[in-house]
Design an enzyme around this catalytic site. Structure first.
Site, short mmCIF file in Angstrom:
data_model
loop_
_atom_site.label_atom_id
_atom_site.label_comp_id
_atom_site.label_asym_id
_atom_site.label_seq_id
_atom_site.Cartn_x
_atom_site.Cartn_y
_atom_site.Cartn_z
N MET A 12 -15.11 -7.92 23.78
CA MET A 12 -15.48 -7.10 22.62
C MET A 12 -15.39 -7.97 21.37
SD MET A 12 -14.83 -4.59 20.00
CE MET A 12 -13.25 -5.26 19.55
N PRO A 13 -16.35 -8.05 20.53
CA PRO A 13 -17.66 -7.40 20.60
C PRO A 13 -18.68 -8.20 21.43
CG PRO A 13 -17.52 -8.68 18.60
CD PRO A 13 -16.18 -8.83 19.31
#
Lengths: 67, 67, 67, 67, 67, 67
Positions: C1-2
């Site tokens: 993430m991201p």
């Protein structure tokens, strides 16, 4: 085939979504693709999360609305 | 051009979203692309729906939060 | 993430791709996200396949080039 | 706004790509969106890499072609 | 429904692509979804264009290969 | 690597999401990819916004539900 993903600002009317689905599908049907093979997905993104020119659309296009 | 789509965990602060939009845009401006041509879309996905290593992040990274 | 997916016109230099990867990653590191967690994917699309204003960029922006 | 990403099988003719770009853009213009704001990206994926019903389209739809 | 898009490094073998298509489809069939409704698209991205930790995988994982 | 994005109709149960994440990951592990390297993101799209054959699934498949 094809898969069409449309990203728009949150708040599109249900009527507009239907017109997008039918209109986009028709573009492919006119090219000879079977209607049942066309998949159109409409995703909504808040204007706060959509940046153009380095700033959120919620600030720079505060008065504009999705259809 | 370019189109940048960012996927993150749900719960990003509005301030962080703005910093992402402005920061990412700046990367392209420094490469000579006009600022107005850069489009950045931030999409939020719940940690329950984000799998890493075969399990939802809501379980394996229960204490981590988006910025 | 991201996860960050960048779509650009075909023909981006390898140097520009590296600057995009490092620059975009830095934006998230500055928000407190661990560097190793940032994934950036750069996809190239020919100008003939990129429409703006209803026409391919290969026609309306014939002289513009990716960085 | 909007951003439209179309995924199709590799081998679409340049003429078909242009018709997709202009046709899809028109759908949004008819909903009141300015033409210059519509971005359409056409991505081609080989039939070997496109699975329907658990098998690559290169096997199950060997005779079908993109427009 | 569903649409599954898989991004991997360029160079996946045709056999691996088939196993991904059949294996991923099976996951959904086991949840009660009709096999014919599952669409899986495999996209390849060069390691030079895939950044992890701020650097292209072509540099930091020079020896790793796709299946 | 890989990144897998799954789009489904809104309303998938949490249990089904977990099975998708673990099942899809396993497909890649069986191809020799390290489990921790597999990222699976499940996105939900309302049936009103998912068009097949030119019409929203909310109309043409009113009785069908996600797993």
């Amino acid at each position: 085939m094809p898969i069409v993903v449309v990203k728009m600002w949150t708040g599109v009317s249900e009527d507009a979504v239907e017109k997008i689905i039918s209109g986009v599908t028709k573009v492919f049907v006119e090219l000879g693709i079977p209607e049942r093979a066309v998949e159109v997905v409409v995703e909504e993104v808040p204007k706060t999360h959509w940046g153009i020119g380095g700033k959120p659309a919620s600030k720079t296009m505060a008065d504009e609305k999705p259809p």
